[in-house]
Design an enzyme around this catalytic site. Structure first.
Site, PDB file in Angstrom:
ATOM      1  N   HIS A  38       0.834  -1.196   0.000  1.00  0.00           N
ATOM      2  CA  HIS A  38       0.000   0.000   0.000  1.00  0.00           C
ATOM      3  C   HIS A  38       0.876   1.256   0.000  1.00  0.00           C
ATOM      4  O   HIS A  38       0.468   2.308  -0.495  1.00  0.00           O
ATOM      5  CB  HIS A  38      -0.916   0.032   1.230  1.00  0.00           C
ATOM      6  N   ASP A  87      -4.709  -5.706  -8.054  1.00  0.00           N
ATOM      7  CA  ASP A  87      -4.935  -5.112  -6.742  1.00  0.00           C
ATOM      8  C   ASP A  87      -5.199  -3.621  -6.988  1.00  0.00           C
ATOM      9  O   ASP A  87      -5.042  -3.123  -8.110  1.00  0.00           O
ATOM     10  CB  ASP A  87      -3.717  -5.329  -5.841  1.00  0.00           C
TER      11      ASP A  87
END
Length: 606
Positions: free
Chosen positions: A251, A324
């Site tokens: 992330h 993702d």
């Protein structure tokens, strides 16, 4: 110049395939698409404008509890981030093929609201020139990642299921999760996690993985795939080619996996092979660099050698590949946001998930086709896979959720009872000096509960100290809770020590204890009072290696109510500890030494 063909009739769209309808009703996995089904779907694709085709490839977030009348704050957020006011406008302007729900985007307040939001999105999609239902998705892994909360059934997460070790329980958990998602119109779930967590320092996977043994993980992944299929929901194994051995959170950065190709084949590949053999509907890519698989050091999401060479050609997978989130730093570090979606499609991706700026990403794909960098045939290839999945799920036959379906399925007594039963088999007893546990109200009635109170994964459970104290009180103990936090201050530690005076036992909920964590000081100070201390790891099971002096230690693998209540039943002897470690717990000072091996777990003497 792209000419639009006449729009198909609603009948053509809603009767795409009888096989898909049957599959949706029975929960039986549809066979590989027949040529006749593909021809029907191809006719729909042929009627799409280029703009509609580009839209089908995107799965986008949108703020609001309603597709047409969200709160003003959510309208403002949509205008700022997407340039539309509502979910219906998102579908109308960008023709998106998918929408992803998040609790922070206010999509998941309660089951009837979620179903109404889903229906509003489908109404907007079926009103388009080429009406195609939207595939609505979310991350409902259970455990520590959960977007739909109570009154939906909340189930043990992956590592807890790994500790339980039961394929039947893993399958049943996925079936319950899937049935409840389908009831509110969510038909693609970004679960199960197929990563093998071989690195205790992994900051992003941890208890989201079933464990550290590739074969054990592979069996549980396959079981969950079957459970979701029974419920008519597309499961998604993630994060290919394997995110289990990283010390960087993708992330916030771009992790590099240093496994050799042989290590990858031995450690990371088995769960994905198992998912494919079980008929997995979609696989999510990882924003990680694996030099042994692609020496260009592109993230896997943008790597043709990994996604086409290995996943498609070597592993023989022809289902949907979804990225993702494209808003994560891991995929944005090397290329700009306008290049990422184009490179992902060139690598072999089908669905582009949640770009930071949809206008930038959408227009970049459109331009790449017009400039000849991407062919329209390449788009058609991915759209056919996406439409096959929508047909298999029965969305062309029936795109809408029903109020009666929500009432009949969500949070039923039977589902909640299954969740409690499954959770009870996962609690792992790691330390029990002199048979200190189980506790009895007769000998240890007065209990102080202290520890960390992390935010609820779904926003609807906890806080953990209160949940533990309430569960103990219900079993006849007198329990009080003092929340000391993940990083307890000196003042909080003093408060806990003072509260321990006169108590029969102190229960400490620990959360990812590090070498420098003040949670270690908290436990040491409580041990020094002479009151017996019991610790319960409410996330990673590795905490026990950094603590000392406690009389007993348990691992619960998450801080959701279902896991904590089950742990209390074990603590009080209402249930036997049956969980077995699915990962090794190493010595904190010397990781080459294993304190508790895979498969370790104590029981109570009968």
């Amino acid at each position: 110049m792209h000419h639009r063909a006449p729009a198909p009739s609603r009948r053509t769209l809603l009767t795409v395939t009888a096989a898909a309808a049957a599959a949706a009703v029975t929960g039986v996995t549809a066979p590989v698409a027949h040529a006749s089904d593909d021809r029907r779907l191809q006719r729909i694709i042929d009627r799409m404008s280029l703009e509609e085709k580009v839209g089908q490839l995107f799965v986008m977030r949108v703020y609001g509890h309603s597709a047409t009348a969200p709160d003003q704050a959510d309208i403002d957020a949509n205008l700022a981030e997407i340039g539309v006011r509502t979910a219906a406008e998102l579908v109308e302007r960008y023709h998106v093929g998918g929408v992803i729900y998040f609790s922070w985007a206010h999509n998941t307040r309660d089951p009837q609201q979620i179903a109404a939001l889903s229906n509003g999105i489908q109404r907007a999609a079926l009103a388009q020139p080429t009406p195609v239902p939207v595939l609505i998705s979310t991350d409902q892994e259970h455990g520590i990642v959960c977007r739909v909360g109570k009154p939906a059934t909340l189930l043990p997460g992956a590592m807890a299921l790994g500790a339980g070790g039961s394929h039947a329980d893993a399958r049943k958990a996925a079936q319950i999760a899937g049935e409840e998602l389908a009831a509110v119109g969510i038909r693609q779930n970004y679960a199960p996690v197929a990563d093998v967590n071989v690195n205790p320092a992994n900051p992003v996977i941890g208890v989201r993985s079933f464990g550290s043994d590739p074969q054990a993980v592979a069996g549980l992944v396959a079981a969950q795939v079957k459970g979701y299929q029974r419920a008519g929901v597309a499961a998604t194994s993630k994060h290919f080619p394997g995110h289990g051995d990283t010390a960087v959170d993708s992330h916030y950065g771009l992790p590099t996996i240093t496994h050799t190709r042989e290590q990858w084949a031995e450690l990371d590949a088995p769960p994905f092979r198992s998912a494919i053999a079980a008929g997995i509907d979609s696989i999510m890519t990882a924003h990680i660099v694996v030099p042994a698989l692609d020496p260009s050091e592109d993230p896997a999401t943008l790597s043709r050698p990994i996604l086409t060479g290995i996943l498609r050609e070597q592993l023989g997978y022809d289902g949907v590949v979804v990225t993702d989130s494209l808003g994560m730093e891991g995929v944005r570090t090397k290329y700009g946001d306008e290049r990422v979606p184009v490179l992902a499609l060139k690598a072999g991706v089908d669905q582009l998930l949640n770009p930071p700026r949809l206008d930038v990403a959408w227009n970049a794909v459109l331009k790449a086709v017009k400039d000849g960098e991407l062919t329209e045939a390449r788009l058609d290839e991915s759209i056919l896979r996406i439409l096959r999945l929508k047909a298999k799920l029965g969305l062309f036959r029936q795109a809408y959720a029903t109020r009666a379906g929500v009432d009949r399925v969500i949070g039923t007594d039977a589902h909640l009872a299954h969740a409690d039963r499954i959770a009870e088999a996962t609690t792992t007893l790691l330390l029990n000096e002199d048979g200190f546990l189980p506790l009895s109200p007769a000998s240890h009635r007065s209990v102080l509960v202290v520890g960390a109170d992390p935010a609820s994964p779904s926003g609807t459970t906890g806080p953990p100290t209160t949940t533990l104290a309430t569960a103990l009180t219900e079993l006849g103990f007198t329990a009080t809770a003092v929340s000391t936090g993940i990083t307890p201050t000196a003042a909080k530690i003093e408060e806990a020590v003072a509260a321990a005076a006169g108590k029969d036992v102190v229960l400490v909920g620990t959360y990812n204890v590090s070498a420098t964590s003040p949670q270690r000081t908290l436990v040491a100070r409580l041990v020094a009072t002479g009151v017996p201390v019991v610790t319960i790891a409410i996330r990673n099971p590795y905490d026990v290696a950094r603590l000392g002096g406690q009389r007993a230690a348990l691992a619960a693998y998450s801080w959701t109510d279902v896991e904590l209540r089950a742990a209390v039943r074990v603590l009080a002897g209402r249930a036997r500890p049956r969980g077995r470690l699915p990962v090794p717990v190493q010595n904190a000072d010397d990781p080459t030494k294993v304190l508790y091996p895979v498969g370790y777990g104590l029981s109570y003497a009968r």
